[in-house]
Each structure stands twice: as C-alpha cells, then as structure tokens.
Scaffold this motif. Structure first.
Motif, PDB file in Angstrom:
ATOM      1  N   ASN A 177       1.992  16.138  -4.486  1.00 16.89           N
ATOM      2  CA  ASN A 177       1.573  16.200  -5.888  1.00 16.89           C
ATOM      3  C   ASN A 177       0.348  17.097  -6.001  1.00 16.89           C
ATOM      4  O   ASN A 177      -0.071  17.709  -5.034  1.00 16.89           O
ATOM      5  CB  ASN A 177       1.300  14.796  -6.448  1.00 16.89           C
ATOM      6  CG  ASN A 177       0.184  14.080  -5.723  1.00 16.89           C
ATOM      7  OD1 ASN A 177      -0.756  14.695  -5.235  1.00 16.89           O
ATOM      8  ND2 ASN A 177       0.288  12.776  -5.628  1.00 16.89           N
ATOM      9  N   ARG A 178      -0.236  17.157  -7.162  1.00 19.86           N
ATOM     10  CA  ARG A 178      -1.375  18.048  -7.389  1.00 19.86           C
ATOM     11  C   ARG A 178      -2.628  17.656  -6.617  1.00 19.86           C
ATOM     12  O   ARG A 178      -3.562  18.426  -6.526  1.00 19.86           O
ATOM     13  CB  ARG A 178      -1.681  18.153  -8.877  1.00 19.86           C
ATOM     14  CG  ARG A 178      -0.570  18.832  -9.637  1.00 19.86           C
ATOM     15  CD  ARG A 178      -1.078  19.300 -10.988  1.00 19.86           C
ATOM     16  NE  ARG A 178      -0.038  20.005 -11.701  1.00 19.86           N
ATOM     17  CZ  ARG A 178       0.191  21.302 -11.582  1.00 19.86           C
ATOM     18  NH1 ARG A 178      -0.544  22.038 -10.794  1.00 19.86           N
ATOM     19  NH2 ARG A 178       1.150  21.873 -12.278  1.00 19.86           N
ATOM     20  N   GLN A 179      -2.686  16.455  -6.040  1.00 19.44           N
ATOM     21  CA  GLN A 179      -3.830  16.062  -5.238  1.00 19.44           C
ATOM     22  C   GLN A 179      -3.665  16.439  -3.765  1.00 19.44           C
ATOM     23  O   GLN A 179      -4.551  16.193  -2.967  1.00 19.44           O
ATOM     24  CB  GLN A 179      -4.078  14.545  -5.345  1.00 19.44           C
ATOM     25  CG  GLN A 179      -4.757  14.123  -6.626  1.00 19.44           C
ATOM     26  CD  GLN A 179      -3.820  14.137  -7.823  1.00 19.44           C
ATOM     27  OE1 GLN A 179      -2.672  13.753  -7.721  1.00 19.44           O
ATOM     28  NE2 GLN A 179      -4.306  14.594  -8.955  1.00 19.44           N
ATOM     29  N   CYS A 180      -2.563  17.007  -3.400  1.00 23.95           N
ATOM     30  CA  CYS A 180      -2.315  17.378  -2.006  1.00 23.95           C
ATOM     31  C   CYS A 180      -3.295  18.487  -1.592  1.00 23.95           C
ATOM     32  O   CYS A 180      -3.636  19.365  -2.393  1.00 23.95           O
ATOM     33  CB  CYS A 180      -0.876  17.865  -1.830  1.00 23.95           C
ATOM     34  SG  CYS A 180      -0.434  18.169  -0.102  1.00 23.95           S
ATOM     35  N   TRP A 181      -3.722  18.481  -0.347  1.00 24.11           N
ATOM     36  CA  TRP A 181      -4.650  19.483   0.159  1.00 24.11           C
ATOM     37  C   TRP A 181      -4.096  20.891   0.002  1.00 24.11           C
ATOM     38  O   TRP A 181      -4.853  21.846  -0.172  1.00 24.11           O
ATOM     39  CB  TRP A 181      -4.994  19.219   1.634  1.00 24.11           C
ATOM     40  CG  TRP A 181      -3.796  19.222   2.534  1.00 24.11           C
ATOM     41  CD1 TRP A 181      -3.068  18.139   2.923  1.00 24.11           C
ATOM     42  CD2 TRP A 181      -3.150  20.350   3.103  1.00 24.11           C
ATOM     43  NE1 TRP A 181      -2.023  18.527   3.708  1.00 24.11           N
ATOM     44  CE2 TRP A 181      -2.043  19.885   3.834  1.00 24.11           C
ATOM     45  CE3 TRP A 181      -3.380  21.713   3.074  1.00 24.11           C
ATOM     46  CZ2 TRP A 181      -1.192  20.730   4.526  1.00 24.11           C
ATOM     47  CZ3 TRP A 181      -2.524  22.552   3.753  1.00 24.11           C
ATOM     48  CH2 TRP A 181      -1.448  22.060   4.479  1.00 24.11           C
ATOM     49  N   CYS A 182      -2.783  21.037   0.014  1.00 24.44           N
ATOM     50  CA  CYS A 182      -2.204  22.382  -0.069  1.00 24.44           C
ATOM     51  C   CYS A 182      -2.442  23.038  -1.427  1.00 24.44           C
ATOM     52  O   CYS A 182      -2.385  24.257  -1.551  1.00 24.44           O
ATOM     53  CB  CYS A 182      -0.719  22.366   0.276  1.00 24.44           C
ATOM     54  SG  CYS A 182       0.326  21.505  -0.914  1.00 24.44           S
ATOM     55  N   MET A 183      -2.745  22.228  -2.438  1.00 27.57           N
ATOM     56  CA  MET A 183      -3.025  22.788  -3.762  1.00 27.57           C
ATOM     57  C   MET A 183      -4.363  23.520  -3.799  1.00 27.57           C
ATOM     58  O   MET A 183      -4.652  24.235  -4.742  1.00 27.57           O
ATOM     59  CB  MET A 183      -3.004  21.690  -4.826  1.00 27.57           C
ATOM     60  CG  MET A 183      -1.650  21.112  -5.042  1.00 27.57           C
ATOM     61  SD  MET A 183      -0.546  22.436  -5.591  1.00 27.57           S
ATOM     62  CE  MET A 183       0.959  21.560  -5.795  1.00 27.57           C
ATOM     63  N   GLU A 234       0.846  -1.189   0.000  1.00 29.45           N
ATOM     64  CA  GLU A 234       0.000   0.000   0.000  1.00 29.45           C
ATOM     65  C   GLU A 234       0.882   1.240   0.000  1.00 29.45           C
ATOM     66  O   GLU A 234       1.868   1.315   0.722  1.00 29.45           O
ATOM     67  CB  GLU A 234      -0.889  -0.017   1.240  1.00 29.45           C
ATOM     68  CG  GLU A 234      -1.869   1.118   1.272  1.00 29.45           C
ATOM     69  CD  GLU A 234      -2.766   1.055   2.491  1.00 29.45           C
ATOM     70  OE1 GLU A 234      -3.022   2.110   3.072  1.00 29.45           O
ATOM     71  OE2 GLU A 234      -3.192  -0.057   2.851  1.00 29.45           O
ATOM     72  N   TYR A 235       0.517   2.218  -0.832  1.00 29.77           N
ATOM     73  CA  TYR A 235       1.263   3.475  -0.896  1.00 29.77           C
ATOM     74  C   TYR A 235       1.000   4.282   0.364  1.00 29.77           C
ATOM     75  O   TYR A 235      -0.130   4.457   0.767  1.00 29.77           O
ATOM     76  CB  TYR A 235       0.851   4.283  -2.124  1.00 29.77           C
ATOM     77  CG  TYR A 235       1.468   5.660  -2.154  1.00 29.77           C
ATOM     78  CD1 TYR A 235       2.801   5.837  -2.483  1.00 29.77           C
ATOM     79  CD2 TYR A 235       0.719   6.771  -1.802  1.00 29.77           C
ATOM     80  CE1 TYR A 235       3.373   7.096  -2.490  1.00 29.77           C
ATOM     81  CE2 TYR A 235       1.281   8.036  -1.812  1.00 29.77           C
ATOM     82  CZ  TYR A 235       2.604   8.185  -2.153  1.00 29.77           C
ATOM     83  OH  TYR A 235       3.173   9.431  -2.150  1.00 29.77           O
ATOM     84  N   GLN A 236       2.052   4.745   1.001  1.00 30.55           N
ATOM     85  CA  GLN A 236       1.912   5.604   2.159  1.00 30.55           C
ATOM     86  C   GLN A 236       2.428   6.986   1.811  1.00 30.55           C
ATOM     87  O   GLN A 236       3.516   7.123   1.237  1.00 30.55           O
ATOM     88  CB  GLN A 236       2.679   5.045   3.345  1.00 30.55           C
ATOM     89  CG  GLN A 236       2.091   3.777   3.889  1.00 30.55           C
ATOM     90  CD  GLN A 236       2.815   3.339   5.154  1.00 30.55           C
ATOM     91  OE1 GLN A 236       3.997   3.604   5.322  1.00 30.55           O
ATOM     92  NE2 GLN A 236       2.095   2.686   6.026  1.00 30.55           N
ATOM     93  N   GLN A 237       1.641   7.981   2.151  1.00 27.76           N
ATOM     94  CA  GLN A 237       2.071   9.345   1.916  1.00 27.76           C
ATOM     95  C   GLN A 237       3.235   9.662   2.845  1.00 27.76           C
ATOM     96  O   GLN A 237       3.235   9.239   4.002  1.00 27.76           O
ATOM     97  CB  GLN A 237       0.926  10.320   2.176  1.00 27.76           C
ATOM     98  CG  GLN A 237      -0.204  10.185   1.199  1.00 27.76           C
ATOM     99  CD  GLN A 237      -1.317  11.178   1.491  1.00 27.76           C
ATOM    100  OE1 GLN A 237      -1.423  11.711   2.586  1.00 27.76           O
ATOM    101  NE2 GLN A 237      -2.146  11.417   0.514  1.00 27.76           N
TER     102      GLN A 237
END
Length: 69
Positions: free
Chosen positions: A23-29, A3-6
């Motif tokens: 990446n572009r799906q990060c909440w900071c975007m 499983e991918y872990q952030q």
C-alpha cells in the motif's frame, strides 16, 4: 484480536524474503517514480530494498544518458 501481518515476498533478483505492506505506506513508495524499470517478465514484481534501489539507479542513469546524448 488478530495482529495484521504484512505479506512476505521473495525478491526475484536475489531470492531474499522481505515484508511488503502493498500500500502507500510501503517503503518502496519512497523510491523515485521511474517505473516501469524495464520490460522483463519481472517488471511488475516486488523487489527487496537493495535490488529495487539498484534497478532504480540503473533506470535513472539510462534516463540521464538519453537526455545528455
């Protein structure tokens, strides 16, 4: 399948550990694009949601003040 872990990051402002998808799906975007927030040594660092929100708000206030004075 693994499983991918952030990756976890530590906020340089308050020290809290948080997940960053980097990446572009990060909440900071979702934050307003007012970067760079400042020219400090932490300018390229990842901040937690609370601290980044405070920094963005401060930068927006400075931008507004510079346009109204």
């Amino acid at each position: 399948m693994a499983e991918y872990q952030q990756p976890s990051r530590t906020c340089p402002e308050c020290g809290v550990t948080f997940s960053c998808s980097a990446n572009r799906q990060c909440w900071c975007m979702e934050m307003p694009a007012v970067l760079p927030l400042d020219s400090s040594s932490n300018a390229g660092a990842c901040y937690c949601r609370r601290c980044l929100s405070k920094r963005v708000a401060a930068q927006l206030e400075q931008l507004i003040a510079s346009k109204t004075s």
